[in-house]
Scaffold this motif. Structure first.
Motif, PDB file in Angstrom:
ATOM      1  N   UNK A 236       0.522  -0.915  -0.129  1.00 29.11           N
ATOM      2  CA  UNK A 236       0.188   0.210  -0.255  1.00 29.11           C
ATOM      3  C   UNK A 236       1.032   1.200  -0.181  1.00 29.11           C
ATOM      4  N   UNK A 237       2.531   1.278   0.790  1.00 25.02           N
ATOM      5  CA  UNK A 237       2.550   2.418   0.589  1.00 25.02           C
ATOM      6  C   UNK A 237       3.617   3.140  -0.282  1.00 25.02           C
ATOM      7  N   UNK A 238       3.945   1.500  -1.130  1.00 21.13           N
ATOM      8  CA  UNK A 238       4.387   2.032  -2.538  1.00 21.13           C
ATOM      9  C   UNK A 238       3.815   1.976  -3.417  1.00 21.13           C
ATOM     10  N   UNK A 239       2.475   2.166  -3.075  1.00 21.72           N
ATOM     11  CA  UNK A 239       2.045   2.059  -4.646  1.00 21.72           C
ATOM     12  C   UNK A 239       1.679   1.283  -5.801  1.00 21.72           C
ATOM     13  N   UNK A 240       1.198  -0.307  -4.539  1.00 20.70           N
ATOM     14  CA  UNK A 240       1.845  -1.020  -5.551  1.00 20.70           C
ATOM     15  C   UNK A 240       0.507  -1.594  -5.516  1.00 20.70           C
ATOM     16  N   UNK A 241      -0.493  -1.331  -6.314  1.00 21.40           N
ATOM     17  CA  UNK A 241      -1.489  -1.362  -6.658  1.00 21.40           C
ATOM     18  C   UNK A 241      -2.535  -2.422  -7.629  1.00 21.40           C
ATOM     19  N   UNK A 242      -1.293  -2.048  -9.306  1.00 22.47           N
ATOM     20  CA  UNK A 242      -2.503  -3.323 -10.406  1.00 22.47           C
ATOM     21  C   UNK A 242      -1.294  -4.199 -10.074  1.00 22.47           C
ATOM     22  N   UNK A 243      -3.251  -5.074 -11.110  1.00 22.27           N
ATOM     23  CA  UNK A 243      -2.230  -6.637 -11.458  1.00 22.27           C
ATOM     24  C   UNK A 243      -0.910  -6.588 -11.978  1.00 22.27           C
ATOM     25  N   UNK A 244      -0.036  -7.361 -11.763  1.00 23.26           N
ATOM     26  CA  UNK A 244       1.493  -7.403 -12.096  1.00 23.26           C
ATOM     27  C   UNK A 244       2.395  -7.208 -12.069  1.00 23.26           C
ATOM     28  N   UNK A 245       1.773  -5.381 -10.717  1.00 18.36           N
ATOM     29  CA  UNK A 245       3.586  -4.827 -10.200  1.00 18.36           C
ATOM     30  C   UNK A 245       3.399  -5.856  -8.936  1.00 18.36           C
ATOM     31  N   UNK A 261      -5.362 -10.437  -9.479  1.00 16.96           N
ATOM     32  CA  UNK A 261      -6.799 -10.731  -9.563  1.00 16.96           C
ATOM     33  C   UNK A 261      -7.256 -12.163  -9.397  1.00 16.96           C
ATOM     34  N   UNK A 262      -6.561 -12.126  -8.890  1.00 16.25           N
ATOM     35  CA  UNK A 262      -7.258 -13.859  -9.628  1.00 16.25           C
ATOM     36  C   UNK A 262      -6.095 -14.815  -8.274  1.00 16.25           C
ATOM     37  N   UNK A 263      -6.537 -15.236  -7.337  1.00 16.40           N
ATOM     38  CA  UNK A 263      -5.553 -15.902  -6.541  1.00 16.40           C
ATOM     39  C   UNK A 263      -5.511 -17.982  -6.987  1.00 16.40           C
ATOM     40  N   UNK A 264      -3.887 -18.234  -7.247  1.00 13.32           N
ATOM     41  CA  UNK A 264      -4.001 -19.181  -7.687  1.00 13.32           C
ATOM     42  C   UNK A 264      -3.268 -20.720  -7.024  1.00 13.32           C
ATOM     43  N   UNK A 265      -3.956 -21.577  -6.609  1.00 17.21           N
ATOM     44  CA  UNK A 265      -3.943 -22.323  -5.797  1.00 17.21           C
ATOM     45  C   UNK A 265      -3.487 -23.547  -6.414  1.00 17.21           C
ATOM     46  N   UNK A 266      -3.151 -23.799  -7.567  1.00 19.24           N
ATOM     47  CA  UNK A 266      -2.584 -24.753  -8.930  1.00 19.24           C
ATOM     48  C   UNK A 266      -1.450 -25.216  -8.096  1.00 19.24           C
ATOM     49  N   UNK A 267      -0.709 -25.542  -9.371  1.00 13.47           N
ATOM     50  CA  UNK A 267       0.618 -25.870  -9.658  1.00 13.47           C
ATOM     51  C   UNK A 267       1.644 -26.315  -8.311  1.00 13.47           C
ATOM     52  N   UNK A 272       2.951 -17.357  -0.698  1.00  7.79           N
ATOM     53  CA  UNK A 272       1.712 -17.105   0.013  1.00  7.79           C
ATOM     54  C   UNK A 272       0.886 -16.374  -0.705  1.00  7.79           C
ATOM     55  N   UNK A 273      -0.694 -15.863  -0.426  1.00  8.84           N
ATOM     56  CA  UNK A 273      -1.416 -15.889  -1.180  1.00  8.84           C
ATOM     57  C   UNK A 273      -2.130 -14.871   0.556  1.00  8.84           C
ATOM     58  N   UNK A 274      -1.729 -13.852   0.118  1.00  2.45           N
ATOM     59  CA  UNK A 274      -2.015 -12.337   1.395  1.00  2.45           C
ATOM     60  C   UNK A 274      -3.392 -12.027   0.762  1.00  2.45           C
ATOM     61  N   UNK A 275      -4.516 -11.533   1.514  1.00  4.04           N
ATOM     62  CA  UNK A 275      -5.474 -10.143   1.437  1.00  4.04           C
ATOM     63  C   UNK A 275      -4.959  -9.085   1.498  1.00  4.04           C
ATOM     64  N   UNK A 276      -5.111  -8.171   0.438  1.00  4.08           N
ATOM     65  CA  UNK A 276      -4.585  -6.692   0.204  1.00  4.08           C
ATOM     66  C   UNK A 276      -5.361  -6.043   1.752  1.00  4.08           C
ATOM     67  N   UNK A 277      -6.491  -5.924   1.329  1.00  2.00           N
ATOM     68  CA  UNK A 277      -7.644  -4.978   2.173  1.00  2.00           C
ATOM     69  C   UNK A 277      -8.839  -4.145   1.197  1.00  2.00           C
ATOM     70  N   UNK A 278      -8.109  -5.191  -0.141  1.00  4.85           N
ATOM     71  CA  UNK A 278      -9.307  -4.607  -1.028  1.00  4.85           C
ATOM     72  C   UNK A 278      -9.432  -5.259  -2.178  1.00  4.85           C
ATOM     73  N   UNK A 279     -10.727  -5.073  -2.113  1.00  5.74           N
ATOM     74  CA  UNK A 279     -11.944  -6.539  -2.582  1.00  5.74           C
ATOM     75  C   UNK A 279     -10.547  -7.171  -4.214  1.00  5.74           C
ATOM     76  N   UNK A 281      -8.683  -8.080  -5.182  1.00  2.00           N
ATOM     77  CA  UNK A 281      -6.726  -8.051  -5.139  1.00  2.00           C
ATOM     78  C   UNK A 281      -6.535  -8.772  -4.166  1.00  2.00           C
ATOM     79  N   UNK A 282      -5.102  -9.753  -4.453  1.00  2.00           N
ATOM     80  CA  UNK A 282      -4.228  -9.647  -3.649  1.00  2.00           C
ATOM     81  C   UNK A 282      -3.042 -10.310  -3.966  1.00  2.00           C
ATOM     82  N   UNK A 283      -2.363 -10.438  -2.768  1.00  3.02           N
ATOM     83  CA  UNK A 283      -0.162 -10.318  -2.747  1.00  3.02           C
ATOM     84  C   UNK A 283      -0.392 -11.883  -3.130  1.00  3.02           C
ATOM     85  N   UNK A 284       0.578 -12.105  -4.471  1.00  2.00           N
ATOM     86  CA  UNK A 284       1.487 -13.694  -4.572  1.00  2.00           C
ATOM     87  C   UNK A 284       2.048 -12.940  -3.835  1.00  2.00           C
ATOM     88  N   UNK A 285       2.818 -13.103  -2.450  1.00  2.00           N
ATOM     89  CA  UNK A 285       4.439 -13.030  -1.784  1.00  2.00           C
ATOM     90  C   UNK A 285       4.910 -14.179  -1.627  1.00  2.00           C
TER      91      UNK A 285
END
Length: 473
Positions: A236-245, A261-267, A272-279, A281-285
């Protein structure tokens, strides 16, 4: 004016921002890590809570009362408190390794993969589920005494406001279901269904309370907003908001993450797959265990300090005269982009002519290669922000830019976690703010002449990694 508090692993910071997002002032205090046995890392919860009130008192005395205060902090680990929010045991840190055998058994039994299919998260020795499982077997009375098995920022919130709650950023892992709730299946898989009452209620946005604790410097009734924890807060603090960023935090660990914008539990299970607080959108961490802690170890070994890093990097060319490092120095192994509690570091290519500068450059390059490995696995396609203590070194940043072969965007100020939790709190409280002004960039670091050399170095890094794996068993 607004205050963001970031409760890190060894430093607690409070940062004041004005209405434009400019940093006004900050205060910090160190906290200690305890090592009660080999491979174990804990923290004194009371000391951590005192550190929060200390930084708030000192900062508010200088800058005055804020509109609100927002809390972020280290993730994972296990923080046990009683019904009044008082610690019922020392906190077990995310750096702890006592649950390594638990993770290995979950991997062998298929539990690890089954959990990943539920919520896109791997388990590692410092994850809450692994620690809770270990305590359930070896120290059940600690869980019996507790009313909540929570997270760092949630303990601070309850201490300040009396509110027992958490948000989806922490609870996505390990027991979350990717829909903002807990998964009964995940609890059953870990054998912890009978401990479900220890999990705090999840607030769909962010938990909010009013200050009730005296002696913090804050006025009684000041709104206190909790979360998200440090990884999403930094995004959030770095302005990382768009998918792929994405962003990489060069800290004690190397936290690499990409918006999706699409969590992937395959492969293959990883990261980690983390909720961002923004509906939506997730973080692939990919929060690797390597980081500045590995560099610090090498610096201590050669008798140097961080102030010597620029000169040492200048003395050794790209490729470190053939010296290469796998920087897996954590006693709990590695968790991203692969999980192996037995992962260990290696230094190769040493000769009688190897210098201290070669060793320092080799570990700096090895950590940058680990970042590329993580970001490739996380699916980075867009812009990349960089933060953390390691980002204060221009020479090391250039190595990262060359290894990653892309521009690095440095956010507006170094305290991106505190900034991000304040930005998130605006939304939780329904307040307007200029997001672009708050999260803009200070400068860009472009790739340089080392790109080709490091492309070959990265290929060799991956070969080195595969060759080392059989030695870890």
């Amino acid at each position: 004016m607004y205050i963001g508090v970031d409760v890190g692993t060894s430093i607690t910071k409070a940062v004041a921002f004005d209405e434009t997002g400019a940093q006004v002032d900050s205060e910090s205090v160190q906290t200690k890590l305890m090592h009660p046995a080999p491979g174990q890392t804990e923290q004194d919860v009371d000391e951590v809570l005192r550190s929060v009130t200390t930084v708030l008192n000192e900062l508010v005395a200088r800058v005055g009362q804020p509109e609100f205060a927002a809390i972020t902090g280290q993730g994972d680990g296990l923080w046990l408190t009683d019904a009044e929010g008082r610690p019922s045991r020392a906190a077990v840190s995310w750096m702890d390794g006592r649950a390594g055998e638990t993770v290995r058994s979950w991997t062998a039994d298929g539990v690890e993969e089954a959990l990943f299919r539920i919520n896109g998260n791997i388990q590692f020795p410092g994850s809450p589920a692994a620690i809770m499982s270990y305590l359930d077997r070896h120290e059940p009375e600690a869980l019996d005494r507790a009313a909540t098995a929570g997270y760092c920022k949630d303990v601070v919130l309850q201490h300040l406001t009396g509110v027992r709650a958490t948000d989806a950023s922490d609870t996505t892992m390990p027991f979350g279901d990717l829909h903002g709730g807990y998964s009964a299946e995940a609890l059953a898989l870990t054998g912890l269904g009978h401990r479900a009452d220890l999990l705090a209620p999840i607030h769909p946005r962010q938990p909010v309370g009013e200050l009730r604790l005296p002696d913090t410097g804050l006025a009684k009734g000041t709104p206190i907003v909790s979360g998200p924890y440090d990884l999403p807060a930094c995004a959030h603090g770095s302005g990382v908001v768009e998918p792929g960023d994405g962003m990489v935090i060069i800290g004690t660990t190397l936290a690499c993450q990409v918006i999706t914008d699409a969590p992937d539990t395959s492969g293959r299970p990883a990261g980690l797959t983390l909720a961002t607080g923004v509906p939506g959108k997730w973080l692939r961490a990919m929060p690797a265990m390597v980081g500045t802690a590995s560099l610090d170890w090498v610096l201590r070994t050669v008798g140097a300090t961080t102030s010597a890093v620029p000169a040492l990097l200048a003395e050794s060319p790209a490729g470190a005269n053939g010296v290469a490092v796998l920087p897996y120095f954590s006693p709990s192994g590695e968790r991203a982009p692969f999980v192996d509690p037995g992962a260990r570091g290696q230094i190769t290519g040493l000769t009688l002519r190897t210098t201290h500068a070669d060793l320092v450059r080799a570990v700096c390059e090895g950590i940058a290669y680990a970042a590329r490995h993580c970001l490739d696995a996380a699916g980075l396609t867009g812009s990349l922000a960089v933060a953390g203590g390691g980002a204060r070194s221009p020479e090391w940043l250039q190595i990262f830019a060359d290894v990653l072969d892309r521009p690095l965007r440095l956010p507006r100020c170094p305290e991106v976690g505190a900034r991000g939790v304040v930005v998130n709190a605006f939304g939780a409280l329904g307040l307007e703010h200029d997001a672009a002004a708050w999260t803009g960039s200070e400068r860009i670091v472009e790739p340089g002449r080392g790109v080709e050399r490091h492309r070959e170095g990265y290929r060799r890094y991956l070969e080195h990694l595969e060759a080392a794996r059989p030695l870890w068993s």
